[in-house]
Design a protein around this motif. Structure first.
Motif, short mmCIF file in Angstrom:
data_model
loop_
_atom_site.label_atom_id
_atom_site.label_comp_id
_atom_site.label_asym_id
_atom_site.label_seq_id
_atom_site.Cartn_x
_atom_site.Cartn_y
_atom_site.Cartn_z
N SER A 172 0.94 -1.27 -0.11
CA SER A 172 -0.06 0.05 -0.07
C SER A 172 0.78 1.18 -0.15
N LEU A 173 0.39 2.38 -0.64
CA LEU A 173 1.19 3.68 -0.71
C LEU A 173 1.43 4.19 0.43
N GLY A 174 2.81 4.55 0.46
CA GLY A 174 3.16 5.18 1.78
C GLY A 174 4.14 3.93 2.76
N TYR A 175 3.65 2.74 2.61
CA TYR A 175 4.22 1.70 3.39
C TYR A 175 5.16 0.88 2.80
N VAL A 176 5.16 0.96 1.36
CA VAL A 176 5.98 -0.14 0.74
C VAL A 176 7.36 0.20 0.90
N ASP A 177 8.18 -0.72 1.06
CA ASP A 177 9.76 -0.69 1.22
C ASP A 177 10.24 -0.03 -0.06
N ARG A 203 12.35 8.76 21.93
CA ARG A 203 13.56 8.65 21.37
C ARG A 203 13.89 7.43 20.77
N VAL A 204 13.34 6.19 21.82
CA VAL A 204 13.74 4.82 21.52
C VAL A 204 12.88 4.48 20.15
N LEU A 205 11.51 4.97 20.12
CA LEU A 205 10.79 4.72 18.90
C LEU A 205 11.01 5.36 17.80
N ILE A 206 11.49 6.41 17.88
CA ILE A 206 12.04 7.03 16.65
C ILE A 206 13.29 6.49 16.17
N ASN A 207 14.33 6.06 17.21
CA ASN A 207 15.45 5.35 16.64
C ASN A 207 15.29 4.15 16.00
N VAL A 208 14.17 3.32 16.60
CA VAL A 208 13.65 2.11 15.94
C VAL A 208 13.20 2.40 14.62
N ALA A 209 12.27 3.32 14.37
CA ALA A 209 11.87 3.67 12.81
C ALA A 209 12.75 4.18 12.01
N ASN A 210 14.05 4.83 12.46
CA ASN A 210 14.85 5.25 11.57
C ASN A 210 15.71 4.07 11.05
N SER A 211 15.89 3.29 11.97
CA SER A 211 16.57 2.04 11.56
C SER A 211 15.89 1.17 10.61
N ALA A 212 14.59 0.97 10.87
CA ALA A 212 13.70 0.41 10.08
C ALA A 212 13.47 0.74 8.55
N LEU A 213 13.54 2.24 8.48
CA LEU A 213 13.58 3.02 7.22
C LEU A 213 14.67 2.98 6.57
N LEU A 214 15.75 2.39 6.90
CA LEU A 214 17.25 2.65 5.99
C LEU A 214 16.91 2.10 4.60
N ASP A 215 17.27 2.86 3.80
CA ASP A 215 17.14 2.45 2.42
C ASP A 215 17.96 1.01 2.07
N GLY A 224 20.60 -3.50 6.25
CA GLY A 224 21.16 -2.63 7.61
C GLY A 224 19.83 -2.44 8.40
N ARG A 225 18.62 -2.88 8.01
CA ARG A 225 17.46 -2.80 8.89
C ARG A 225 17.61 -3.95 10.06
N PRO A 226 17.19 -3.83 11.43
CA PRO A 226 17.07 -4.96 12.29
C PRO A 226 16.06 -5.90 11.82
N ASP A 227 16.17 -7.00 12.53
CA ASP A 227 15.00 -7.96 12.29
C ASP A 227 13.97 -7.67 13.22
N MET A 228 12.61 -8.36 13.32
CA MET A 228 11.80 -7.89 14.22
C MET A 228 11.82 -8.49 15.65
N SER A 229 12.79 -9.65 15.72
CA SER A 229 13.13 -9.82 17.23
C SER A 229 13.44 -8.91 17.95
N PHE A 230 14.63 -8.05 17.32
CA PHE A 230 15.44 -7.31 17.91
C PHE A 230 14.56 -5.98 18.16
N ILE A 231 13.53 -5.51 17.30
CA ILE A 231 12.50 -4.74 17.52
C ILE A 231 11.62 -4.88 18.78
N VAL A 232 11.20 -6.17 19.06
CA VAL A 232 10.37 -6.53 19.80
C VAL A 232 11.14 -6.47 21.09
N TYR A 233 12.36 -6.67 21.23
CA TYR A 233 13.41 -6.40 22.44
C TYR A 233 13.26 -5.13 22.86
#
Length: 372
Positions: free
Chosen positions: A253-258, A330-342, A346-355
């Motif tokens: 969906s528009l806006g969410y696609v990698d 700050r933590v959530l924005i840092n997670v978002a920044n790493s998840a949105l890397l081009d 370089g992006r984390p996996d979901m298990s790390f994000i859960v932790y």
């Protein structure tokens, strides 16, 4: 020496004796298995009869007419047509489907997803979704109760979640009038969806890429807990752990696609991670995934990459009136920044994000996993 009329001194006779004994053994085992199945069926019928009598007396505490938990069955078209009153009450709309309220009896409800060929819903997509739903079971994923493929109809009977979607709650007038999602609510919802994606990526067999993570595919159990729904675009297979090796048609969906997926056609679990990053921005800012001609990820990029907490604070949904833990922000924005890397690698996996998300919650805020 003789046994069963055959000489044991003859090699051929020994083979015949062995074959006879094997047939006898298999026959005995088969008879025992048939007896076991018949006894289970009798128990099941007896329980159903007792439940039926209790229902007539109004003393039944059970809301299920199926024998045993987690039973998924096929439904006749007329059953689901009757349950939905002729597909009368529409409670949702998908890209290829409409969703209708179904009354299952004894006060129980379900949601019937009616996949429409005229809306682009192919039989292959329907069967793929059924295949995925039959494989998964997690408290933060909407469960399958049954399905129907009859007379051109493609119907899924799903668990009913009455509180609509996260998109409805955050972005519609009715949703906002029904009450605000607090900061702690938003963290809890983010953690639930992170857990759901972690399950799909690392615990489901084979692994599953959802490919359509967005707020309208997140149903709210209440303000604290949520479930991920709509597996029509899922990609599954053992090759998904590291991503596809050949380009595929871009879905989502528009806006969410990698962005990596958009540019290369190569999908991986990190594509869901990117979509989750957009979802985090949506929860933080209260804004939709598209802002004018820009994506929310692009629109917030300069601000969210600033280290100054006061600058980060300006991203916060104004409706929260500043009521948010700044360190958690700050933590959530840092997670978002790493998840949105081009670069998807370089992006984390979901298990790390859960932790990471669960680690930043206060002890009294940490919600236990819901029971399956």
């Amino acid at each position: 020496m003789w046994f069963l009329g055959f000489s044991t001194n003859n090699r051929r006779s020994l083979l015949i004796i062995g074959a006879i004994l094997l047939v006898i053994l298999l026959t005995v085992m088969l008879k025992k298995w048939v007896v076991y199945l018949e006894s289970q069926a009798t128990k099941c019928s007896k329980r159903e009869g007792e439940d039926d009598q209790k229902r007539r007396r109004g003393t039944s505490k059970s809301s299920s007419s199926l024998c045993g938990p987690g039973v998924i069955r096929t439904y006749a078209l007329e059953e689901l047509r009757t349950a939905t009153r002729g597909f009368k009450i529409r409670i949702g709309v998908g890209a290829t489907s409409f969703v209708y309220l179904a009354e299952l009896g004894d006060g129980r409800f379900g949601a019937v997803k009616r996949v429409m060929e005229e809306r682009g819903g192919s039989k292959k997509m329907f069967l793929d979704e059924v295949s995925v739903l039959l494989r998964i079971s997690h408290p933060n994923l909407v469960g399958l109760l049954g399905f129907c493929l009859e007379k051109g109809e493609q119907l899924l009977l799903l668990e009913y979640i009455p509180n609509k979607s996260l998109f409805d709650k955050m972005h519609t007038y009715h949703g906002q009038m029904s009450g605000l999602l607090s900061w702690s609510n938003r963290l809890s919802i983010a953690l639930d969806i992170a857990r759901a994606l972690d399950y799909l990526h690392s615990q489901a067999d084979p692994p599953i890429i959802h490919r359509d993570v967005k707020s309208s595919n997140i149903l709210l159990i209440d303000n604290e807990h949520a479930k991920l729904v709509d597996f029509g675009l899922c990609k599954l297979g053992h090759d998904t752990s590291h991503g596809s090796r050949t380009p595929t048609t871009v879905k989502g969906s528009l806006g969410y696609v990698d962005t990596w997926y958009l540019n290369t056609g190569l999908v991986s679990p990190k594509s869901d991670v990117y979509s989750f990053g957009v979802l985090l921005l949506e929860l933080i800012t209260g804004l939709k995934s598209i802002q004018g001609s820009e994506t929310l990820a692009g629109w917030t990029e300069e601000c969210r990459k600033n280290d100054d907490i006061q600058v980060l604070h300006t991203l916060l949904d104004p409706k929260l009136k500043g009521k948010a833990n700044l360190e958690q922000l700050r933590v959530l924005i840092n997670v978002a920044n790493s998840a949105l890397l081009d670069n998807s690698e370089g992006r984390p996996d979901m298990s790390f994000i859960v932790y990471t998300i669960s680690s930043c919650l206060e002890p009294d805020q940490l919600q236990p996993d819901l029971p399956v």
